[in-house]
Design a protein around this motif. Sequence first.
Motif, PDB file in Angstrom:
ATOM      1  N   LYS A  34       0.864  -1.127   0.114  1.00 49.27           N
ATOM      2  CA  LYS A  34       0.012  -0.211  -0.076  1.00 49.27           C
ATOM      3  C   LYS A  34       0.926   1.026  -0.043  1.00 49.27           C
ATOM      4  N   HIS A  39      -2.427   2.447  -3.048  1.00 52.56           N
ATOM      5  CA  HIS A  39      -3.554   1.820  -2.669  1.00 52.56           C
ATOM      6  C   HIS A  39      -3.479   0.086  -3.119  1.00 52.56           C
ATOM      7  N   GLU A  78     -10.688  -0.393  -4.043  1.00 54.90           N
ATOM      8  CA  GLU A  78      -9.483  -0.661  -3.001  1.00 54.90           C
ATOM      9  C   GLU A  78      -9.892  -1.792  -2.234  1.00 54.90           C
ATOM     10  N   GLU A  80      -9.334  -3.727   1.386  1.00 57.77           N
ATOM     11  CA  GLU A  80      -8.906  -3.408   2.866  1.00 57.77           C
ATOM     12  C   GLU A  80      -8.191  -4.699   3.494  1.00 57.77           C
ATOM     13  N   PHE A  81      -7.494  -4.556   4.593  1.00 59.67           N
ATOM     14  CA  PHE A  81      -6.673  -5.725   4.965  1.00 59.67           C
ATOM     15  C   PHE A  81      -7.481  -6.951   5.199  1.00 59.67           C
ATOM     16  N   GLU A  82      -8.534  -6.612   5.888  1.00 56.41           N
ATOM     17  CA  GLU A  82      -9.315  -7.665   6.284  1.00 56.41           C
ATOM     18  C   GLU A  82     -10.096  -8.646   5.220  1.00 56.41           C
ATOM     19  N   SER A  83     -10.317  -7.929   4.107  1.00 56.65           N
ATOM     20  CA  SER A  83     -10.580  -8.399   2.660  1.00 56.65           C
ATOM     21  C   SER A  83      -9.646  -9.095   2.277  1.00 56.65           C
TER      22      SER A  83
END
Length: 704
Positions: A34, A39, A78, A80-83
């Motif tokens: 990132k 991103h 974009e 995210e980390f959990e995804s």
Amino acid sequence: MSGFVGVVVSDPSLQGQFTQVELRSLKAKFVSLKRDSGHVTTKNLPGLMKKLRGLNEVVSEEEIAAFLSESYPDSDQEIEFESFLRAYLNLQARVSAKQGGAGGGGGGKSSFLKSTITTLLHNLNQAEKSSYVAHINTYLREDPFLKKYLPIDPSGNQLFDLIRDGVLLCKLINVAVPGTIDERAINKKRVLNPWERNENHTLCLNSAKAIGCTVVNIGTQDLVEGRPHLILGLISQIIKIQLLADLNLKKTPQLVELFDDSKDIDEVLSLSPEKMLLRWMNHHLKKAGYKKTVNNFSSDVKDGEAYAYLLKALAPEHSPETTLDIKDPNERAKLVLEQAEKLDCKRYLTPKDITEGSANLNLAFVAQIFQHRNGLTSDTKQVTLSQTATRDDVLLSREERAFRMWINSLGVESYVNNVFEDVRNGWVLLEVLDKVSPGSVNWKLATKPPIKLPFRKLENCNQVVKIGKQLKFSLVNLAGNDIVQGNKKLIVALLWQLMRFNILQLLNKLRFHSQGAQGKEISDADILDWANSKVKASGRTSRMESFKDKSLSNGLFFLELLSTVQPRVVNWKVVTKGEADEDKKLNATYIISIARKIGCSVFLLPEDIVEVNQKMILTLTASIMYWSLQRQPQSQSEMPEQSEPSSMTSDAASDIASEDGASTTAPSESEEVNSLSDSISNLTMDDATSNAPPAENGNGVEGS
């Protein structure tokens, strides 16, 4: 000294799939990407994922990109980390399935509850979606809250949009297993805020685990976003649990007619609902003169011939002989469905679904036929099976259910249908040990099911006992042969200590993160003190003297504890005084639902609270403690002061051990440590989870 706090993921079920070492490593890689790219999207993520464990040299960047595009059609969206973590788990599952899977369930285990959510391989099946929508429309159309939204149109995305607030899935779970969720705990306003939606989804997923669904790779955010594959997989499991609920000897004693007198009753009880349904179908097919054996609900029923014979046996008045003379499978399938409708079987599948061998829909179709006309005699010699149970039998049955749900929630390869039967070859217990204590199992010395030679089962069970002793379990009276022979009390004693060991690790890791290496490990007394101190700090006067304190049966202490750790969760307007038995049960049901609603993964029943089952009370308390401590990992005030070993701790552990027959001696200090870990009937392990399947460690002799 300020304690180190690891990577915290908002969804506990997701966090439980990784160790802290793995989470820190993955977080570092993600943050680096990132930082370098600005991103993270499906454009630049494949390069990173290609290098991760389990994926390198197995899958190409192009394949990873194609996989990601299924969930993220917009390549510029974009991530995210959990995804990213969920995508990693799901891709690992796909690769594992592509390679034929690893680890063991054995040929005798049911697969119908495991396939959809854990592998995520199927494309969006419109036929299944239409079937599930029809089921929902049928069973929930009169629901006071949902009827204004029904019927759902199966052709669009209305189903996924409606699921976003979490109410529909909670209601569907209650249709499958009535009373699982206390409706007073569901947020049912017309417009819910994100917090309230998340509470509903958390309640849904924890309740789904509690009825036997496998939800290892699905989180609340997936439901909020309306992910079609994951949602249909979850709905499929819930509906199957409902349709197959009566396929056991307890609910339908007449099923004993399908077995020889010589058949061991425990072996019969251990059959999965799917296997029982096949046994029932073949029983009637044989009587009707059908020469083949149906072994599955796909290829073996595609021509519709087996259905024609089945309906001929069960409903000859609706099944003319001409059906069997038809050569065209499509025409025969059409006639079969018309005949089934005369039995009031709802049409949830089409002739095409039969001829194409849709396993899920064909299984549901046969289950419906069973529900409406099972063709079994009402005069059964085993009808006393469910009438002669002693109080101990009832308690053992409830504990078996709790352990079964807990094991199935851990994400082990095997699916457990009956704990007392399925653990007898030792393999499932080895899988559980590998989850709660990674690296403890020597897979080269283990034998994977199906196991033909009895001594191989004994070898597995001996290794289980050996590892248990290494983990300081109290196993004085337990030998490997006791497991092979299915000694229920000793098996319960072992599983109880496994659960305690699991929660002990979780709580002590939180202590380490918040306080460093100070102090000794948490004990039962610490859990008790923590709960009492939390309630006292809130200004209330309730107190529990021990985990078998009979005053706990009214539920008020736990409601006050839950209200303390999450002030807005308890609606005191619906709480009773808990004086009459019915009021006690209402409170107990409410406690379990709101505990699941805030994120506790518990498997006890209301009766366990009302009757003050010492084990399950400890489980519930420690689950709430774990959730509370996890929310405030840096708050040292959350942790109880370490006290000298109290008589309560040793007495409680001694009571539990002698009650199960594992040992009548007082536990040592090391056993006192184990005496806690039972606490949370599952909170998917944090650092304790092993991501490597057993096969990667070497599976030893296969099928010996």
